[in-house]
Design an enzyme around this catalytic site. Structure first.
Site, PDB file in Angstrom:
ATOM      1  N   LYS A  35       0.837  -1.207   0.000  1.00 57.90           N
ATOM      2  CA  LYS A  35       0.000   0.000   0.000  1.00 57.90           C
ATOM      3  C   LYS A  35       0.869   1.254   0.000  1.00 57.90           C
ATOM      4  CE  LYS A  35      -3.856  -2.490   2.004  1.00 57.90           C
ATOM      5  NZ  LYS A  35      -4.709  -2.855   3.139  1.00 57.90           N
ATOM      6  N   ASP A  49     -11.134   2.545   3.061  1.00 60.63           N
ATOM      7  CA  ASP A  49     -11.393   1.105   2.940  1.00 60.63           C
ATOM      8  C   ASP A  49     -12.873   0.839   2.629  1.00 60.63           C
ATOM      9  OD1 ASP A  49      -9.344  -0.818   3.165  1.00 60.63           O
ATOM     10  OD2 ASP A  49      -9.071  -0.375   5.301  1.00 60.63           O
ATOM     11  N   GLN A  96      -4.960  -1.536   9.199  1.00 59.78           N
ATOM     12  CA  GLN A  96      -4.829  -2.878   8.621  1.00 59.78           C
ATOM     13  C   GLN A  96      -5.466  -3.909   9.555  1.00 59.78           C
ATOM     14  OE1 GLN A  96      -3.698  -3.438   5.549  1.00 59.78           O
ATOM     15  NE2 GLN A  96      -4.007  -5.639   5.727  1.00 59.78           N
TER      16      GLN A  96
HETATM   17  N1  GUN Z   1      -6.967  -6.993   5.747  1.00 56.57           N
HETATM   18  C1  GUN Z   1      -7.234  -7.793   4.675  1.00 56.57           C
HETATM   19  N2  GUN Z   1      -7.765  -7.058   3.674  1.00 56.57           N
HETATM   20  C2  GUN Z   1      -7.834  -5.783   4.115  1.00 56.57           C
HETATM   21  C3  GUN Z   1      -8.282  -4.567   3.521  1.00 56.57           C
HETATM   22  O1  GUN Z   1      -8.753  -4.508   2.381  1.00 56.57           O
HETATM   23  N3  GUN Z   1      -8.169  -3.451   4.322  1.00 56.57           N
HETATM   24  C4  GUN Z   1      -7.690  -3.500   5.582  1.00 56.57           C
HETATM   25  N4  GUN Z   1      -7.652  -2.376   6.273  1.00 56.57           N
HETATM   26  N5  GUN Z   1      -7.277  -4.608   6.152  1.00 56.57           N
HETATM   27  C5  GUN Z   1      -7.345  -5.745   5.420  1.00 56.57           C
END
Ligand code: GUN
Length: 280
Positions: free
Chosen positions: A52, A119, A96
């Protein structure tokens, strides 16, 4: 022979489009940062977080990394989110998941200001998506819609069967496919006659989280198969929820693992960040 839906290439196209847009926005004096919060050191999460941050650097958005120890209290995390909510320069906040067991994920998600919820997990974002109001879309389902559209797969009027009902993939996926005028069936672990139902799908989206579960008996000749799973097999090779070698000859199009849905999630996260900067 199925057409391979190349998520790596399509996500790269999207990131290149976003990079140009970010440059244009900067000329208009519009910029902003994405705050990425990780609690603890889950190795898979560390890989996602690094990807990211790299995507931010690529498209020209600043990323602010908050790597907090696993013992961080819920109160401290909520305090940090509150602080970031108040910072004008921060246009997106991403925590996350999964979080350590002593922290309530729902509480944390709900603490993020909906204007910064890149998100798309906040109940306000989910509600807006449900009724077709503007707001951030969940990244993985939005990425799958882009994969289908950019591969010229027609969605309207098609029967889409989804395996999985999670808040992150299955449920929002169903809503977005409905928005595209598909006829949608959601299935899950208690569904009866799963292979038979899946064989009715023109578009089958598999997000069940079970390595190489879906075989030939689930697939109608010519179906489009989207595999959301990501696992390591007994030889430590990446694989999905679908038995690729067995399903590919029956399908008309299929996403590989890796290089299918995975890269799209990050591309759509970047899309949400750019949308937030544009609106900010
Ligand atoms: N953990 C697994 N997929 C995601 C996601 O798309 N966003 C976040 N914040 N955590 C995750």
């Amino acid at each position: 022979m199925a057409k391979i839906i190349d998520g790596k290439m399509i996500s790269q196209q999207i990131k290149d489009e976003l990079k140009e847009k970010v440059e244009r926005l900067k000329k208009q004096g519009k910029a902003g940062a994405l705050a990425v919060i990780q609690v603890g050191e889950d190795p898979a999460s560390s890989v996602y977080v690094r990807n990211k941050k790299n995507a931010c650097a690529y498209i020209g958005i600043e990323s602010l990394a908050y790597e907090l120890p696993g013992e961080t209290t819920e109160e401290d995390l909520l305090r940090l989110i509150e602080e970031l909510n108040g910072k004008e320069q921060v246009r997106g906040i991403l925590v996350q998941l999964p979080l350590p067991g002593h922290i309530c994920e729902d509480k944390v998600i709900q603490a993020i200001s909906p204007e910064k919820d890149v998100d798309g997990f906040h109940p306000q974002s989910v509600g807006a998506m449900t009724i077709g109001e503007p707001g951030f879309l969940s990244c993985t389902p939005a990425g799958i819609i882009q994969l289908l559209k950019r591969s010229d797969v027609e969605i309207a009027g098609k029967h889409c069967v989804i395996i999985g009902r999670s808040n992150i993939v299955g449920k929002p996926m169903a809503l977005l496919m409905l928005r595209e005028n598909a006829t949608v069936t959601i299935t899950h672990s208690k569904t009866r006659n799963l292979p038979e139902l899946c064989r009715q799908a023109d578009i089958l989206i598999v997000a069940m989280g079970k390595p190489q579960f879906v075989g030939a008996e689930y697939i109608k000749e010519g179906a489009v198969v989207i595999d959301v799973g990501i696992h390591r097999d007994e030889n430590n090779k990446l694989c999905g929820d679908v038995k690729y070698a067995e399903v590919e000859p029956i399908a008309s199009a299929i996403t590989p693992v890796p290089g299918g849905v995975g890269p799209m999630t990050i591309a759509m996260l970047m899309n949400n960040c750019v949308q937030s900067i544009e609106e900010g």
